[in-house]
Motif scaffolding. Structure first.
Motif, PDB file in Angstrom:
ATOM      1  N   MET A   1      59.495 -17.246 -43.657  1.00 12.16           N
ATOM      2  CA  MET A   1      59.677 -17.541 -42.469  1.00 12.16           C
ATOM      3  C   MET A   1      58.076 -16.803 -42.638  1.00 12.16           C
ATOM      4  SD  MET A   1      62.273 -17.654 -39.460  1.00 12.16           S
ATOM      5  CE  MET A   1      63.054 -19.105 -40.036  1.00 12.16           C
ATOM      6  N   ARG A   2      57.818 -15.940 -42.346  1.00 11.71           N
ATOM      7  CA  ARG A   2      56.781 -15.336 -41.895  1.00 11.71           C
ATOM      8  C   ARG A   2      55.386 -15.761 -42.438  1.00 11.71           C
ATOM      9  NH1 ARG A   2      60.658 -10.199 -41.955  1.00 11.71           N
ATOM     10  NH2 ARG A   2      59.891  -9.853 -44.162  1.00 11.71           N
ATOM     11  N   MET A   3      55.505 -16.283 -44.237  1.00  9.32           N
ATOM     12  CA  MET A   3      54.235 -16.958 -44.711  1.00  9.32           C
ATOM     13  C   MET A   3      54.381 -17.920 -44.246  1.00  9.32           C
ATOM     14  SD  MET A   3      55.029 -15.213 -48.502  1.00  9.32           S
ATOM     15  CE  MET A   3      53.076 -15.916 -48.562  1.00  9.32           C
ATOM     16  N   VAL A   4      55.122 -18.790 -43.421  1.00  8.41           N
ATOM     17  CA  VAL A   4      54.989 -20.233 -43.365  1.00  8.41           C
ATOM     18  C   VAL A   4      54.211 -19.793 -41.541  1.00  8.41           C
ATOM     19  CG1 VAL A   4      55.863 -21.951 -42.070  1.00  8.41           C
ATOM     20  CG2 VAL A   4      57.100 -21.057 -44.564  1.00  8.41           C
ATOM     21  N   VAL A   5      54.400 -19.356 -41.191  1.00  9.24           N
ATOM     22  CA  VAL A   5      53.872 -19.177 -40.195  1.00  9.24           C
ATOM     23  C   VAL A   5      52.196 -18.194 -39.675  1.00  9.24           C
ATOM     24  CG1 VAL A   5      54.463 -17.652 -37.471  1.00  9.24           C
ATOM     25  CG2 VAL A   5      56.244 -18.315 -38.414  1.00  9.24           C
ATOM     26  N   MET A   6      52.215 -17.558 -40.755  1.00  5.18           N
ATOM     27  CA  MET A   6      50.809 -17.044 -40.598  1.00  5.18           C
ATOM     28  C   MET A   6      49.670 -18.098 -41.003  1.00  5.18           C
ATOM     29  SD  MET A   6      50.041 -13.909 -43.307  1.00  5.18           S
ATOM     30  CE  MET A   6      50.299 -15.156 -44.540  1.00  5.18           C
TER      31      MET A   6
ATOM     32  N   VAL B   1      50.434 -21.202 -41.093  1.00  2.20           N
ATOM     33  CA  VAL B   1      50.017 -22.184 -39.832  1.00  2.20           C
ATOM     34  C   VAL B   1      49.173 -21.472 -38.780  1.00  2.20           C
ATOM     35  CG1 VAL B   1      51.105 -23.686 -38.684  1.00  2.20           C
ATOM     36  CG2 VAL B   1      52.755 -23.396 -40.684  1.00  2.20           C
ATOM     37  N   ILE B   2      49.625 -20.583 -38.317  1.00  4.39           N
ATOM     38  CA  ILE B   2      48.513 -20.131 -37.922  1.00  4.39           C
ATOM     39  C   ILE B   2      46.810 -20.176 -38.055  1.00  4.39           C
ATOM     40  CG2 ILE B   2      47.536 -18.423 -36.069  1.00  4.39           C
ATOM     41  CD1 ILE B   2      50.792 -17.511 -35.820  1.00  4.39           C
ATOM     42  N   LEU B   3      47.342 -19.877 -39.351  1.00  6.65           N
ATOM     43  CA  LEU B   3      45.606 -19.601 -39.728  1.00  6.65           C
ATOM     44  C   LEU B   3      44.645 -20.869 -39.942  1.00  6.65           C
ATOM     45  CD1 LEU B   3      45.767 -16.627 -42.534  1.00  6.65           C
ATOM     46  CD2 LEU B   3      44.294 -16.724 -40.453  1.00  6.65           C
ATOM     47  N   ALA B   4      46.003 -21.451 -39.902  1.00  7.77           N
ATOM     48  CA  ALA B   4      45.713 -23.306 -40.925  1.00  7.77           C
ATOM     49  C   ALA B   4      45.268 -24.268 -39.938  1.00  7.77           C
ATOM     50  CB  ALA B   4      45.899 -24.152 -41.610  1.00  7.77           C
ATOM     51  N   VAL B   5      45.890 -24.124 -38.188  1.00  5.53           N
ATOM     52  CA  VAL B   5      45.596 -24.736 -37.335  1.00  5.53           C
ATOM     53  C   VAL B   5      44.835 -24.476 -36.466  1.00  5.53           C
ATOM     54  CG1 VAL B   5      47.020 -25.182 -35.000  1.00  5.53           C
ATOM     55  CG2 VAL B   5      48.587 -24.994 -37.577  1.00  5.53           C
ATOM     56  N   THR B   6      45.020 -22.713 -36.526  1.00  2.91           N
ATOM     57  CA  THR B   6      43.817 -21.628 -35.837  1.00  2.91           C
ATOM     58  C   THR B   6      42.598 -23.160 -35.430  1.00  2.91           C
ATOM     59  OG1 THR B   6      44.694 -20.801 -35.590  1.00  2.91           O
ATOM     60  CG2 THR B   6      42.463 -20.754 -34.486  1.00  2.91           C
TER      61      THR B   6
ATOM     62  N   SER C   1      49.095 -29.880 -45.525  1.00  6.34           N
ATOM     63  CA  SER C   1      48.893 -28.908 -46.138  1.00  6.34           C
ATOM     64  C   SER C   1      49.028 -27.718 -46.877  1.00  6.34           C
ATOM     65  CB  SER C   1      47.542 -29.354 -47.256  1.00  6.34           C
ATOM     66  OG  SER C   1      47.402 -29.699 -47.090  1.00  6.34           O
ATOM     67  N   ALA C   2      48.595 -26.661 -45.844  1.00  3.91           N
ATOM     68  CA  ALA C   2      49.205 -25.266 -45.139  1.00  3.91           C
ATOM     69  C   ALA C   2      50.400 -24.622 -45.644  1.00  3.91           C
ATOM     70  CB  ALA C   2      48.341 -25.056 -44.020  1.00  3.91           C
ATOM     71  N   VAL C   3      51.173 -26.271 -44.897  1.00  2.00           N
ATOM     72  CA  VAL C   3      52.785 -25.544 -44.711  1.00  2.00           C
ATOM     73  C   VAL C   3      53.098 -25.121 -46.256  1.00  2.00           C
ATOM     74  CG1 VAL C   3      54.799 -25.863 -44.075  1.00  2.00           C
ATOM     75  CG2 VAL C   3      53.556 -26.045 -42.071  1.00  2.00           C
ATOM     76  N   LEU C   4      52.973 -26.919 -47.289  1.00  2.00           N
ATOM     77  CA  LEU C   4      53.397 -26.715 -48.392  1.00  2.00           C
ATOM     78  C   LEU C   4      52.990 -25.316 -49.122  1.00  2.00           C
ATOM     79  CD1 LEU C   4      52.996 -30.602 -48.970  1.00  2.00           C
ATOM     80  CD2 LEU C   4      55.146 -29.079 -48.253  1.00  2.00           C
ATOM     81  N   ALA C   5      51.579 -24.619 -49.131  1.00  2.00           N
ATOM     82  CA  ALA C   5      51.041 -24.339 -49.752  1.00  2.00           C
ATOM     83  C   ALA C   5      51.988 -23.096 -49.694  1.00  2.00           C
ATOM     84  CB  ALA C   5      49.536 -23.864 -49.222  1.00  2.00           C
TER      85      ALA C   5
ATOM     86  N   PHE D   1      55.382 -22.991 -48.253  1.00  2.00           N
ATOM     87  CA  PHE D   1      55.935 -22.900 -49.168  1.00  2.00           C
ATOM     88  C   PHE D   1      56.215 -22.988 -50.189  1.00  2.00           C
ATOM     89  CE2 PHE D   1      57.522 -24.653 -45.400  1.00  2.00           C
ATOM     90  CZ  PHE D   1      59.209 -24.588 -45.161  1.00  2.00           C
ATOM     91  N   SER D   2      55.285 -22.972 -51.389  1.00  3.71           N
ATOM     92  CA  SER D   2      55.276 -23.251 -52.412  1.00  3.71           C
ATOM     93  C   SER D   2      54.929 -21.690 -52.550  1.00  3.71           C
ATOM     94  CB  SER D   2      53.473 -23.875 -52.818  1.00  3.71           C
ATOM     95  OG  SER D   2      53.607 -23.806 -54.381  1.00  3.71           O
ATOM     96  N   SER D   3      53.959 -20.821 -52.709  1.00  2.00           N
ATOM     97  CA  SER D   3      53.381 -19.769 -52.353  1.00  2.00           C
ATOM     98  C   SER D   3      54.568 -18.294 -51.989  1.00  2.00           C
ATOM     99  CB  SER D   3      52.538 -18.975 -51.583  1.00  2.00           C
ATOM    100  OG  SER D   3      51.232 -19.931 -51.562  1.00  2.00           O
ATOM    101  N   ALA D   4      55.408 -19.165 -50.723  1.00  2.00           N
ATOM    102  CA  ALA D   4      56.156 -18.203 -50.208  1.00  2.00           C
ATOM    103  C   ALA D   4      57.913 -18.088 -51.874  1.00  2.00           C
ATOM    104  CB  ALA D   4      57.285 -18.616 -49.103  1.00  2.00           C
ATOM    105  N   ARG D   5      57.894 -19.068 -52.564  1.00  2.00           N
ATOM    106  CA  ARG D   5      59.090 -19.480 -53.583  1.00  2.00           C
ATOM    107  C   ARG D   5      58.418 -19.168 -54.825  1.00  2.00           C
ATOM    108  NH1 ARG D   5      59.139 -25.226 -51.578  1.00  2.00           N
ATOM    109  NH2 ARG D   5      57.465 -25.624 -53.150  1.00  2.00           N
ATOM    110  N   ARG D   6      57.567 -18.664 -55.056  1.00  2.00           N
ATOM    111  CA  ARG D   6      56.099 -18.084 -56.050  1.00  2.00           C
ATOM    112  C   ARG D   6      56.789 -16.938 -55.994  1.00  2.00           C
ATOM    113  NH1 ARG D   6      52.618 -21.859 -55.673  1.00  2.00           N
ATOM    114  NH2 ARG D   6      52.558 -23.632 -57.703  1.00  2.00           N
ATOM    115  N   LEU D   7      56.339 -16.019 -54.706  1.00  2.70           N
ATOM    116  CA  LEU D   7      57.140 -14.820 -54.782  1.00  2.70           C
ATOM    117  C   LEU D   7      57.766 -14.632 -54.251  1.00  2.70           C
ATOM    118  CD1 LEU D   7      53.749 -14.552 -51.938  1.00  2.70           C
ATOM    119  CD2 LEU D   7      53.356 -13.341 -53.919  1.00  2.70           C
ATOM    120  N   VAL D   8      58.977 -15.165 -53.509  1.00  2.00           N
ATOM    121  CA  VAL D   8      60.217 -15.166 -53.496  1.00  2.00           C
ATOM    122  C   VAL D   8      61.206 -15.365 -54.616  1.00  2.00           C
ATOM    123  CG1 VAL D   8      62.217 -15.423 -52.317  1.00  2.00           C
ATOM    124  CG2 VAL D   8      60.621 -15.437 -50.643  1.00  2.00           C
TER     125      VAL D   8
END
Length: 730
Positions: A82-87, A89-94, A298-302, A304-311
């Motif tokens: 959740m923290r990674m997704v929020v981070m 999204v913020i970095l991509a949306v801004t 794309s940012a959200v999926l990235a 999720f994908s990165s979080a899955r690899r890390l988690v």
């Protein structure tokens, strides 16, 4: 279900959306070049964009629900995801939002600049110029046509066709047709010899000419542009004057036609684009919005994908940790790359391997300890002594079967409980706990204590021995208590000792008393009457004293013999209140000088006792109480009975109270020992005999002082519903 799950996770949705969005952008760019294509593709593009939006929403909703479910279930890595997704999204949306806002403003201003007022005015002026030029030409051709009509007024029917053809050639018209008023062709001439039927005006034009006058207009015939001129003509019809209608078709020059068409087409396209200006703006905004959504997705999926690899390694570590917590020390986690997580996984595997080895060693040690414990339990269970083992905190860790039988306790309720709780669970063992606890606090190496208990089975004497369990440093790690029930042994030793005393008294004291008494009486009888009065008085007093003292010594020896011998107890059920009442009546009377009061409990249960021995007990205690009140102004003796309940033990309490001076404090612990007395007269065996009688009946006795003055003897006798222990032993 798996297909849907795969469709809404991974990179396939992102690629699909990207392809669909590129297609939409391509169609949009193509449609902006053609208004007709734009109107045709609008519905398809709208449906395509709606589909993309639905897929986007589906992806986002599915991902969010899955993430929330994992967060609520405290799935490993859910919070990190959740923290990674929020981070992300913020970095991509801004930045994307900033670019989006600037792009929208740029496009809006650019589209508005396409439809500049000067361009529109220039196109309108060009069209107006073309129209003015064409109108002048049409007026000129109308005038020429009217002149030609005037030339046909005096032409006869015979030469009408020839004249029409000459006029067409002369005017340069493509076709000239003379019509009657009813629309029938009178004469016609065309530049195309293959054209048999001329182009006739429609009924609207004919009606206009008949009613209004000449008509001139620009018409397209067979993809060619012509100036149609229709004028009324006066001519000779059947030898007289009549009316005709003449139509002249003048071809428009090819270059003028092309220029006019170009201007018209350009103006039409411009108008179409001007009409579609707002839809174009909306289309570009939608396109940019789709790009924005695709970037965010794309940012959200990235994320999720990165979080899955890390988690994934974290989840494996969590699963491994749970397995280790559950006792599975052989759990191994698949090793990944050489990054920090890989090092952590390898460290975990090494740790579990060492823990497994240590667990095996601990299991073997535990098995050995259990075997030793089982061996110790077997030994303790076969001991005839009670054994209790306490730890350093005085918690009961071990208690053998004999200890359970001696103390009459529940093993399971006592194990792993504080030693002091023994008194709380079994109030009858308060004296046992109170007698042993000080030895634990003193910390002595070895100690010995004799404890007397009173329970439903009567009086019980325990000989307790204890020692401290030392550790390697000399400190105390616990205590061991070993005790035996010596009730019967004490009774037997006491009976044997006093029996031996009685026998010696009989031989050493009682046998010489009779000759002494007889000798004194013989001297008195032989010499008393023969002596002088003075000497006779001396002899009388001396012999009388000898006889009295011999009688006193005989009484003492008889009392001692009564205490020492163990007569057979004849038990029977009896009412203690009745027995006490009968004895008390013997002491009532005006000459006693002592007030005897009684307080006997109602519905007192029966006891099994020897009535004669209990009467002797009551007589001795009443006699002692009355003798203790000789110096009291208003002597009062009170006898009370009551039924008491202590834990599971029911017993009868018999109390003898007086208002005398009480017992000396230094003698309270020795009241019932032989030869202990506070009276100047007596043998000191009265209370000792009373105690012996009480113990024969399985009871306990104690003495106490009352406040503010007085003393009391308290006797507790068990209530026996069945046969007595002595009858069972017999």
């Amino acid at each position: 279900m798996r297909f849907v799950r795969y469709l809404f996770s991974g990179t396939l949705p992102a690629l699909l959306l990207f392809a669909m969005l590129l297609t939409s952008l391509y169609l949009l760019s193509e449609s902006t070049q053609n208004s007709e294509q734009f109107s045709q593709l609008y519905i398809a593009m709208l449906a395509l964009n709606a589909l993309i939006l639905v897929i986007l929403l589906g992806l986002i909703i599915y991902s969010v629900i899955k993430l929330i479910r994992g967060y609520r279930n405290r799935a490993p890595g859910a919070r990190l995801t959740m923290r990674m997704v929020v981070m992300f999204v913020i970095l991509a949306v801004t930045p994307v939002t900033i670019v989006y806002l600037f792009s929208v403003q740029f496009l809006m201003r650019g589209i508005d600049s396409w439809f500049n007022v000067q361009v529109e005015s220039a196109l309108e002026d060009a069209i107006e110029l073309s129209r003015s030029s064409l109108d002048a030409r049409m007026k000129e051709l109308l005038h020429d046509s009217e002149v030609m009509g005037g030339k046909l007024e005096n032409v006869s029917d015979t030469f009408m066709a020839v004249e029409v053809d000459d006029l067409r050639v002369e005017s340069g018209a493509d076709e000239l047709t003379l019509l009657a008023q009813n629309g029938h062709i009178v004469a016609s001439s065309s530049s195309d010899p293959t054209r048999i039927v001329p182009y006739q005006p429609d009924d609207v034009i004919l009606s206009y000419v008949r009613n209004t006058g000449p008509y001139v207009g620009l018409d397209a015939i067979n993809d060619l542009l012509y100036i149609r001129v229709v004028v009324p003509v006066t001519g000779v019809v059947d030898g007289g004057m009549g009316g005709f209608i003449m139509q002249v078709l003048y071809p428009v020059a090819e270059r003028l036609d092309r220029l006019a068409r170009n201007v018209q087409d350009a103006y039409g396209r411009y108008k179409a684009l001007a009409y579609l200006r707002e839809p174009l703006k909306f289309s570009f905004i939608v396109t940019l919005s789709l790009v924005l959504l695709l970037s965010i997705l794309s940012a959200v999926l990235a994320a999720f994908s990165s979080a899955r690899r890390l988690v994934a390694p974290i989840g494996d570590l969590a699963e491994g940790t749970r397995a280790v917590a559950a006792g599975d020390y052989n759990k191994r986690i698949p090793e990944i790359g050489g990054d920090e997580l890989g090092i952590l996984v390898r460290s975990f595997n090494v740790m579990t391997k060492r823990i497994a080895h240590a667990s095996d060693e601990a299991r073997r040690s535990q098995q050995e300890a259990q075997s030793q414990h089982a061996y110790l339990e077997a030994v303790l269970s076969r001991l005839t002594s009670g054994v209790v083992v306490l730890d350093s905190e005085l918690y009961v860790r071990t208690i053998n079967e004999m200890a359970v039988q001696f103390l009459k306790v529940d093993r399971s309720a006592l194990l792993d409980q504080p030693f002091t709780q023994l008194a709380e669970l079994h109030p009858g063992l308060e004296d046992f706990v109170a007698a042993l606890t000080p030895h634990f606090d003193q910390g002595g190496s070895e100690w010995r204590e004799e404890v007397t208990l009173f329970s439903g089975g009567g009086r019980q004497v325990l000989m307790c021995r204890g020692t401290t369990l030392p550790d390697e440093d000399g400190g105390a790690v616990g205590h061991v208590i070993v005790f035996d029930d010596i009730t019967n042994l004490v009774q037997a030793q006491r009976d044997a000792a006093w029996g031996e005393v009685a026998r010696r008294l009989a031989h050493e004291i009682k046998n010489p008393l009779t000759p002494i008494q007889l000798s004194a009486e013989r001297l008195r009888h032989k010499f008393l009457n023969k002596m002088e009065e003075k000497d006779a008085a001396v002899l009388d007093r001396s012999t009388h004293t000898i006889v009295q003292q011999v009688d006193a010594m005989k009484a003492m020896v008889n009392a001692f013999s009564d205490y020492a011998r163990a007569p057979k107890i004849e038990l029977q059920r009896l009412d203690l209140n009745t027995l006490v009442y009968d004895v008390l009546e013997l002491y009532r009377g005006p000459g006693s000088g002592v007030a005897i009061e009684k307080s006997l409990a109602d519905a007192l249960p029966e006891i099994e006792a020897d009535a004669g021995r209990l009467r002797q007990l009551v007589h001795n205690l009443l006699k002692n109480a009355i003798e203790a009140l000789e110096d009291v102004d208003t002597p009062v003796v009170t006898v009370r009975t009551a039924c008491m309940q202590k834990e599971d033990c029911r017993y009868i309490e018999l109390r003898f109270e007086d208002n005398g001076l009480g017992f000396p404090e230094e003698l309270l612990g020795q009241l019932f020992e032989p030869y202990v007395t506070t009276k100047t007269k007596g043998t000191g065996l009265g209370l000792a005999i009373v105690k012996k009688i009480v113990e024969e009946h399985g009871g306990v006795i104690r003495g106490e002082n009352l406040e503010p003055n007085g003393a009391a003897i308290v006797i507790q006798l068990p209530v026996m519903d069945g046969k007595s222990d002595r009858e069972e032993q017999a």
